[in-house]
Design an enzyme around this catalytic site. Structure first.
Site, PDB file in Angstrom:
ATOM      1  N   ARG A  89      25.569  69.627  42.568  1.00 10.66           N
ATOM      2  CA  ARG A  89      26.617  68.342  42.656  1.00 10.66           C
ATOM      3  C   ARG A  89      25.519  67.219  41.869  1.00 10.66           C
ATOM      4  O   ARG A  89      25.733  66.203  42.249  1.00 10.66           O
ATOM      5  CB  ARG A  89      26.824  67.941  43.816  1.00 10.66           C
ATOM      6  CG  ARG A  89      25.672  68.013  44.904  1.00 10.66           C
ATOM      7  CD  ARG A  89      26.254  67.525  46.309  1.00 10.66           C
ATOM      8  NE  ARG A  89      25.112  67.576  47.175  1.00 10.66           N
ATOM      9  CZ  ARG A  89      25.081  66.608  48.168  1.00 10.66           C
ATOM     10  NH1 ARG A  89      26.005  65.607  48.351  1.00 10.66           N
ATOM     11  NH2 ARG A  89      24.046  66.749  48.956  1.00 10.66           N
ATOM     12  N   LYS A 109      23.745  61.940  41.732  1.00  6.25           N
ATOM     13  CA  LYS A 109      23.912  62.952  42.694  1.00  6.25           C
ATOM     14  C   LYS A 109      25.094  62.715  43.365  1.00  6.25           C
ATOM     15  O   LYS A 109      25.672  61.649  43.855  1.00  6.25           O
ATOM     16  CB  LYS A 109      22.795  62.812  43.840  1.00  6.25           C
ATOM     17  CG  LYS A 109      22.693  63.940  44.929  1.00  6.25           C
ATOM     18  CD  LYS A 109      21.621  63.663  45.810  1.00  6.25           C
ATOM     19  CE  LYS A 109      21.496  64.705  46.868  1.00  6.25           C
ATOM     20  NZ  LYS A 109      20.360  64.524  47.736  1.00  6.25           N
ATOM     21  N   ASP A 121      32.444  71.295  45.712  1.00 12.47           N
ATOM     22  CA  ASP A 121      33.373  70.111  44.999  1.00 12.47           C
ATOM     23  C   ASP A 121      32.469  69.406  44.224  1.00 12.47           C
ATOM     24  O   ASP A 121      32.985  68.544  43.376  1.00 12.47           O
ATOM     25  CB  ASP A 121      34.234  69.461  45.984  1.00 12.47           C
ATOM     26  CG  ASP A 121      33.461  68.639  47.002  1.00 12.47           C
ATOM     27  OD1 ASP A 121      32.161  68.573  46.746  1.00 12.47           O
ATOM     28  OD2 ASP A 121      33.964  68.229  47.934  1.00 12.47           O
ATOM     29  N   ARG A 179      10.805  72.231  40.681  1.00 10.95           N
ATOM     30  CA  ARG A 179      10.742  72.541  41.874  1.00 10.95           C
ATOM     31  C   ARG A 179       9.837  73.993  42.213  1.00 10.95           C
ATOM     32  O   ARG A 179       9.879  74.550  41.039  1.00 10.95           O
ATOM     33  CB  ARG A 179      12.015  72.861  42.570  1.00 10.95           C
ATOM     34  CG  ARG A 179      13.192  71.395  42.564  1.00 10.95           C
ATOM     35  CD  ARG A 179      14.468  72.072  42.557  1.00 10.95           C
ATOM     36  NE  ARG A 179      15.257  71.036  42.188  1.00 10.95           N
ATOM     37  CZ  ARG A 179      15.935  70.298  43.010  1.00 10.95           C
ATOM     38  NH1 ARG A 179      15.832  70.206  44.149  1.00 10.95           N
ATOM     39  NH2 ARG A 179      16.817  69.184  42.491  1.00 10.95           N
ATOM     40  N   ASP A 244      13.486  75.155  47.169  1.00  8.69           N
ATOM     41  CA  ASP A 244      13.966  74.431  45.964  1.00  8.69           C
ATOM     42  C   ASP A 244      14.011  72.914  46.312  1.00  8.69           C
ATOM     43  O   ASP A 244      14.492  72.124  45.682  1.00  8.69           O
ATOM     44  CB  ASP A 244      15.733  74.722  45.952  1.00  8.69           C
ATOM     45  CG  ASP A 244      16.527  74.639  47.407  1.00  8.69           C
ATOM     46  OD1 ASP A 244      16.080  75.506  48.188  1.00  8.69           O
ATOM     47  OD2 ASP A 244      17.294  74.012  47.314  1.00  8.69           O
ATOM     48  N   ASN A 245      13.591  72.577  47.646  1.00  5.71           N
ATOM     49  CA  ASN A 245      13.433  71.274  47.979  1.00  5.71           C
ATOM     50  C   ASN A 245      11.811  70.929  48.224  1.00  5.71           C
ATOM     51  O   ASN A 245      11.345  69.814  48.864  1.00  5.71           O
ATOM     52  CB  ASN A 245      13.876  70.879  49.306  1.00  5.71           C
ATOM     53  CG  ASN A 245      15.724  70.737  49.311  1.00  5.71           C
ATOM     54  OD1 ASN A 245      16.034  70.706  48.331  1.00  5.71           O
ATOM     55  ND2 ASN A 245      16.044  71.091  50.347  1.00  5.71           N
TER      56      ASN A 245
END
Length: 472
Positions: A89, A109, A121, A179, A244-245
């Site tokens: 997103r 974002k 979505d 990352r 991934d963070n």
């Protein structure tokens, strides 16, 4: 004046396998909430009308020179490896080199679906957008390496979460979005060519003195050890420390279910999706070591001798807990006024924390109050503080800078969880004044601000935030 963003895009020059090119998806009725003019000036972005800012930072217009793309990465989420994640997103518009010489990404974002949305979505709702804006800017003011917020825009659309929520787009700025998971995806695919390209790019962008994978690993370990110790010294709980963070730059990224301690309890967990406390306050030091072990594993294919590399990387990762302990000691020693800590100071600090835990003492206010003699008021049993304070006062008695050090190290203001929730509720109802007030006060966290004393107050029982949410 027409908006000008001096794009200088390097990530888009990497091979196509690193990302998918696409534009953000337009929204129905964008409305600008905030534009961070100080950050924009640092990035050499020129002033322009609110109307033009709204179009750009909602994703309804793509600025000249941008190279929009969604980045590809993998990652361990709560310990389970997902072989393909990516920006589900978010759209990276491009990069600028600021007046300070720092290269920064500009990312939208909540800007619509991408090839990595996994049936989502691609949108964000207003609450998490404003939380990330406030907390990331507060962390910057606190001196924590972090992504920052350039803009927030309402979309004029409602999106489905647990209920229908107002949509919004955040413009996030980072020194990069590389990352641990970016390395993991190419290692998992055994794509050594792409892994080498990513290594070379990361070194050139962040660690030009690191010429080998082991040197890069050590540099990232050093930054992450310092970062997590700093989080803990502020009572900050990230809440979702997936690989991934976890950035190679050493910046804090992703403020989804983050929170700050009110009263001190090392077992505190806020994230609603962290059912086993993996990312609780006291677990963060262990988890960052685990994350660095995953980075080491991803870097192994780049080493000429795999067996020797395993031994070397193991030594580096196993040495990390001691690095964190030393960083923790330096941070917490300064919080009680000690400039040059000794090993035995760890016991003095630990004793205070134990007493704080047993007496429901507010984490932020207790440490700040050490500077004015009112810390005992934070304890349900003030004598528990008094008996500790005798040894502490003897320890700092000969240091004329101790009290000033306490004031410079311990903020008066943090983004308290209940104030964040109240701000979001107000914004959903159309009142952005609490959002703007929080940003203004939190931009000067170490200053006494008598008009903002209400923002220092811990939550009343009816205001306690028991859980925080990711927002996706």
């Amino acid at each position: 004046m027409t908006l000008n963003i001096p794009f200088d895009n390097s990530y888009a020059a990497l091979p196509a396998g690193f990302y998918s090119r696409l534009d953000p998806t337009a929204v129905a009725a964008p409305d600008l909430i905030s534009f961070n003019r100080d950050l924009a000036a640092l990035m050499l972005i020129t002033e322009t009308s609110d109307a033009e800012l709204t179009m750009l930072f909602s994703g309804n217009a793509v600025p000249e020179g941008a190279a929009p793309l969604a980045q590809l990465y993998a990652g361990h989420q709560f310990g389970q490896f997902n072989p393909q994640l990516g920006d589900g997103r978010a759209i990276l518009l491009g990069e600028t080199v600021g007046r300070d010489g720092v290269r920064r990404d500009i990312q939208l974002k909540g800007s619509g679906p991408t090839p990595y949305s996994r049936n989502g979505d691609g949108r964000a709702w207003l609450g998490p957008v404003l939380r990330e804006y406030v907390v990331s800017e507060a962390m910057h003011a606190l001196g924590v390496p972090t992504t920052r917020a350039l803009a927030a825009v309402r979309t004029g659309e409602m999106i489905q979460r647990e209920a229908m929520r107002p949509g919004a787009v955040l413009t996030r700025v980072a020194s990069s979005h590389i990352r641990v998971g970016t390395f993991q995806i190419f290692a998992a695919r055994r794509d050594v060519i792409a892994l080498r390209q990513l290594f070379d790019y990361t070194v050139a962008r962040h660690y030009p003195d690191c010429t080998t994978p082991d040197a890069l690993l050590q540099a990232v370990i050093d930054r992450q050890a310092a970062l997590v110790a700093q989080w803990m010294s502020l009572g900050f709980i990230h809440g979702v420390m997936n690989t991934d963070n976890c950035t190679l730059s050493g910046e804090t990224i992703d403020y989804g279910p983050c929170a700050f301690l009110d009263f001190y309890d090392p077992e505190t967990v806020f994230s609603s999706i962290d059912r086993h406390g993996r990312y609780g306050y006291a677990s963060q030091a262990d988890i960052i070591v685990w994350n660095m072990a995953q980075l080491a594993t991803a870097l192994l294919p780049l080493m000429p001798d795999a067996d020797a590399a395993v031994a070397q990387f193991t030594d580096q990762v196993h040495a990390m807990p001691e690095l964190i302990r030393q960083e923790w000691l330096a941070r917490f020693a300064a919080k009680i006024g000690i400039g040059t800590p000794k090993p035995e100071d760890a016991a003095l600090i630990g004793d205070l924390l134990t007493r704080m835990h047993g007496n429901q003492a507010d984490f932020t206010n207790t440490f700040r109050a050490l500077s004015d003699g009112t810390a005992r008021d934070q304890f349900t049993d003030p004598t528990a503080f008094d008996s500790w304070a005798e040894g502490w006062q003897a320890r700092i008695a000969s240091d004329p800078d101790a009290i000033q050090r306490i004031r410079q190290t311990n903020p008066a203001f943090i983004p308290r969880n209940h104030r964040i929730e109240q701000m979001i509720a107000a914004a959903v109802a159309g009142d952005d004044a609490p959002f703007h007030r929080l940003n203004a006060v939190l931009s000067r966290p170490f200053d006494d601000q008598p008009d903002a004393e209400d923002l220092r107050r811990p939550p009343a029982p009816s205001e306690v935030v028991a859980a925080t949410f990711c927002g996706t």
